[in-house]
Motif scaffolding. Structure first.
Motif, PDB file in Angstrom:
ATOM      1  N   GLY A  16      64.579 -35.200  51.297  1.00  9.06           N
ATOM      2  CA  GLY A  16      64.551 -33.806  50.898  1.00  9.06           C
ATOM      3  C   GLY A  16      65.691 -33.445  49.960  1.00  9.06           C
ATOM      4  O   GLY A  16      66.786 -34.005  50.037  1.00  9.06           O
ATOM      5  N   GLU A  20      68.354 -30.283  54.706  1.00 13.47           N
ATOM      6  CA  GLU A  20      67.127 -29.802  55.347  1.00 13.47           C
ATOM      7  C   GLU A  20      67.461 -28.715  56.369  1.00 13.47           C
ATOM      8  O   GLU A  20      68.353 -28.880  57.198  1.00 13.47           O
ATOM      9  CB  GLU A  20      66.397 -30.952  56.034  1.00 13.47           C
ATOM     10  CG  GLU A  20      65.039 -30.534  56.593  1.00 13.47           C
ATOM     11  CD  GLU A  20      64.213 -31.726  57.039  1.00 13.47           C
ATOM     12  OE1 GLU A  20      63.844 -31.762  58.223  1.00 13.47           O
ATOM     13  OE2 GLU A  20      63.948 -32.617  56.201  1.00 13.47           O
ATOM     14  N   VAL A  24      62.123 -25.201  59.358  1.00 13.38           N
ATOM     15  CA  VAL A  24      61.407 -25.229  58.088  1.00 13.38           C
ATOM     16  C   VAL A  24      60.319 -24.166  58.110  1.00 13.38           C
ATOM     17  O   VAL A  24      59.474 -24.143  59.007  1.00 13.38           O
ATOM     18  CB  VAL A  24      60.798 -26.622  57.823  1.00 13.38           C
ATOM     19  CG1 VAL A  24      59.909 -26.598  56.585  1.00 13.38           C
ATOM     20  CG2 VAL A  24      61.912 -27.650  57.660  1.00 13.38           C
ATOM     21  N   VAL A  27      57.177 -25.504  52.566  1.00 14.38           N
ATOM     22  CA  VAL A  27      57.364 -26.833  51.974  1.00 14.38           C
ATOM     23  C   VAL A  27      56.867 -26.817  50.536  1.00 14.38           C
ATOM     24  O   VAL A  27      55.801 -26.257  50.241  1.00 14.38           O
ATOM     25  CB  VAL A  27      56.586 -27.909  52.758  1.00 14.38           C
ATOM     26  CG1 VAL A  27      56.749 -29.282  52.109  1.00 14.38           C
ATOM     27  CG2 VAL A  27      57.040 -27.953  54.216  1.00 14.38           C
ATOM     28  N   LEU A  29      56.011 -29.672  47.604  1.00 11.74           N
ATOM     29  CA  LEU A  29      55.837 -31.097  47.329  1.00 11.74           C
ATOM     30  C   LEU A  29      55.781 -31.281  45.822  1.00 11.74           C
ATOM     31  O   LEU A  29      54.939 -30.693  45.139  1.00 11.74           O
ATOM     32  CB  LEU A  29      54.553 -31.609  47.983  1.00 11.74           C
ATOM     33  CG  LEU A  29      54.523 -31.506  49.506  1.00 11.74           C
ATOM     34  CD1 LEU A  29      53.146 -31.897  50.039  1.00 11.74           C
ATOM     35  CD2 LEU A  29      55.601 -32.383  50.139  1.00 11.74           C
ATOM     36  N   LEU A  67      63.375 -23.769  53.285  1.00  9.92           N
ATOM     37  CA  LEU A  67      62.510 -24.582  52.427  1.00  9.92           C
ATOM     38  C   LEU A  67      62.820 -26.064  52.576  1.00  9.92           C
ATOM     39  O   LEU A  67      63.981 -26.478  52.528  1.00  9.92           O
ATOM     40  CB  LEU A  67      62.688 -24.187  50.962  1.00  9.92           C
ATOM     41  CG  LEU A  67      61.874 -25.031  49.960  1.00  9.92           C
ATOM     42  CD1 LEU A  67      60.388 -24.715  50.081  1.00  9.92           C
ATOM     43  CD2 LEU A  67      62.367 -24.808  48.531  1.00  9.92           C
ATOM     44  N   ALA A  68      61.772 -26.861  52.720  1.00 11.44           N
ATOM     45  CA  ALA A  68      61.878 -28.312  52.633  1.00 11.44           C
ATOM     46  C   ALA A  68      61.198 -28.742  51.337  1.00 11.44           C
ATOM     47  O   ALA A  68      60.028 -28.426  51.117  1.00 11.44           O
ATOM     48  CB  ALA A  68      61.215 -28.985  53.827  1.00 11.44           C
ATOM     49  N   ALA A  69      61.933 -29.409  50.469  1.00 10.07           N
ATOM     50  CA  ALA A  69      61.400 -29.839  49.180  1.00 10.07           C
ATOM     51  C   ALA A  69      61.465 -31.356  49.083  1.00 10.07           C
ATOM     52  O   ALA A  69      62.529 -31.953  49.268  1.00 10.07           O
ATOM     53  CB  ALA A  69      62.202 -29.208  48.036  1.00 10.07           C
ATOM     54  N   HIS A  70      60.328 -31.974  48.797  1.00  7.52           N
ATOM     55  CA  HIS A  70      60.253 -33.437  48.749  1.00  7.52           C
ATOM     56  C   HIS A  70      59.538 -33.903  47.485  1.00  7.52           C
ATOM     57  O   HIS A  70      58.522 -33.326  47.078  1.00  7.52           O
ATOM     58  CB  HIS A  70      59.477 -33.988  49.953  1.00  7.52           C
ATOM     59  CG  HIS A  70      60.148 -33.795  51.267  1.00  7.52           C
ATOM     60  ND1 HIS A  70      61.108 -34.656  51.746  1.00  7.52           N
ATOM     61  CD2 HIS A  70      59.985 -32.834  52.221  1.00  7.52           C
ATOM     62  CE1 HIS A  70      61.512 -34.232  52.942  1.00  7.52           C
ATOM     63  NE2 HIS A  70      60.848 -33.137  53.245  1.00  7.52           N
ATOM     64  N   ALA A  97      53.351 -33.570  55.439  1.00 13.83           N
ATOM     65  CA  ALA A  97      54.191 -32.381  55.602  1.00 13.83           C
ATOM     66  C   ALA A  97      53.767 -31.590  56.838  1.00 13.83           C
ATOM     67  O   ALA A  97      54.617 -31.098  57.595  1.00 13.83           O
ATOM     68  CB  ALA A  97      54.102 -31.502  54.352  1.00 13.83           C
ATOM     69  N   TYR A 101      56.270 -30.828  59.841  1.00 14.46           N
ATOM     70  CA  TYR A 101      56.806 -29.472  59.943  1.00 14.46           C
ATOM     71  C   TYR A 101      55.876 -28.466  60.615  1.00 14.46           C
ATOM     72  O   TYR A 101      56.275 -27.333  60.856  1.00 14.46           O
ATOM     73  CB  TYR A 101      57.177 -28.963  58.547  1.00 14.46           C
ATOM     74  CG  TYR A 101      58.171 -29.852  57.837  1.00 14.46           C
ATOM     75  CD1 TYR A 101      59.450 -30.036  58.338  1.00 14.46           C
ATOM     76  CD2 TYR A 101      57.830 -30.520  56.658  1.00 14.46           C
ATOM     77  CE1 TYR A 101      60.368 -30.858  57.700  1.00 14.46           C
ATOM     78  CE2 TYR A 101      58.735 -31.332  55.998  1.00 14.46           C
ATOM     79  CZ  TYR A 101      60.003 -31.504  56.526  1.00 14.46           C
ATOM     80  OH  TYR A 101      60.903 -32.319  55.882  1.00 14.46           O
ATOM     81  N   VAL A 106      52.416 -24.603  52.235  1.00 11.80           N
ATOM     82  CA  VAL A 106      52.807 -25.690  51.338  1.00 11.80           C
ATOM     83  C   VAL A 106      52.468 -25.298  49.905  1.00 11.80           C
ATOM     84  O   VAL A 106      51.380 -24.783  49.628  1.00 11.80           O
ATOM     85  CB  VAL A 106      52.079 -27.002  51.704  1.00 11.80           C
ATOM     86  CG1 VAL A 106      52.395 -28.103  50.696  1.00 11.80           C
ATOM     87  CG2 VAL A 106      52.447 -27.447  53.110  1.00 11.80           C
TER      88      VAL A 106
END
Length: 251
Positions: A16, A20, A24, A27, A29, A67-70, A97, A101, A106
């Motif tokens: 991430g 993190e 969360v 998300v 992606l 926010l989780a950003a991958h 995701a 989470y 998303v």
């Protein structure tokens, strides 16, 4: 002499961006570009630079929002016709995701071929928004069905394209947006005048636009005036909204 089995290549989510959050709440992606046909390994660090820049910006902007950003690492560099490898990997990434989470919204954000993958995988029930920057789309051919848009109904969709793009045709993204807008008013498209495929000339404005869209779609923040006006416009307006050097602040 024993033979070693060839390892099966799988898609994966990168580490991430930023720290993190403990909880969360959304998300994003990030889907990098690729090639129309290739069995080679996915893009290098340089090839993922456009979406990495967006990931870093979003992580900073949404630090307090959960926010989780991958980055999504594809199995193959190419779309490869009916294999649709990058769209399949994007769909897998959404499922992953959800597994990690839970029931959170998303956003799929893609550049170049990743933009096409984001649009294709946007039908997953967990996806509430799609951002396609300079999306690569196939040339129109009456002998084959057009690029699908029905999966985008119920999602907020933002497409950004430079008018001087020589790699991906901006006219094709305009036509796709126009078709999608017929069944989903939450589709808008911005043209970045005089800019090319990498959108380097107005990079800051494009990143600000993308940040504004993602934060509004995932966390309910107020959209800036340009985005709000584009979504509010009835069809077919909001598909050639200009984006120049000025970009309004959130209200």
């Amino acid at each position: 002499m024993a033979q070693q089995a060839t390892p099966v290549r799988t898609a994966r989510l990168g580490r991430g961006f930023g720290t993190e959050p403990a909880t969360v709440c959304g998300v994003v992606l990030l889907l990098p570009g690729g090639d129309e046909t290739s069995q080679r390994r996915p893009a290098t660090m340089l090839g993922t630079a456009p979406v990495r820049a967006l990931g870093r910006r979003l992580a900073r902007a949404a630090k307090a929002d959960g926010l989780a950003a991958h980055l999504v690492h594809y199995r193959w560099r190419g779309w490869n016709g009916s294999e649709e490898n990058q769209a399949r990997d994007a769909d897998w990434a959404v499922q992953e995701a959800v597994r990690r989470y839970g029931d959170v919204p998303v956003c799929l954000a893609g550049f170049d071929m990743g933009g096409r993958a984001a649009l294709r995988a946007g039908g997953h029930e967990a996806v509430n928004s799609v951002l396609a920057i300079a999306p690569w789309l196939p040339e129109e051919d009456r002998s084959v069905p057009p690029e699908p848009v029905k999966q985008l109904v119920g999602r907020r969709v933002l497409i950004v394209h430079g008018t001087n793009d020589r790699r991906t045709d901006p006219e094709l993204s305009f036509r796709l947006a126009a078709r999608a807008k017929k069944s989903n008013r939450d589709v808008c498209r911005f043209e970045v005048h005089s800019d090319g495929h990498g959108l380097h000339q107005h990079r800051d404005e494009v990143l600000a636009l993308a940040e504004d869209f993602v934060m509004g779609a995932l966390f309910g923040r107020h959209f800036s005036r340009p985005v709000e006006d584009a979504f509010a416009a009835p069809p077919p307006l909001g598909l050639r909204m200009p984006l120049a050097s000025g970009f309004g602040r959130r209200r």
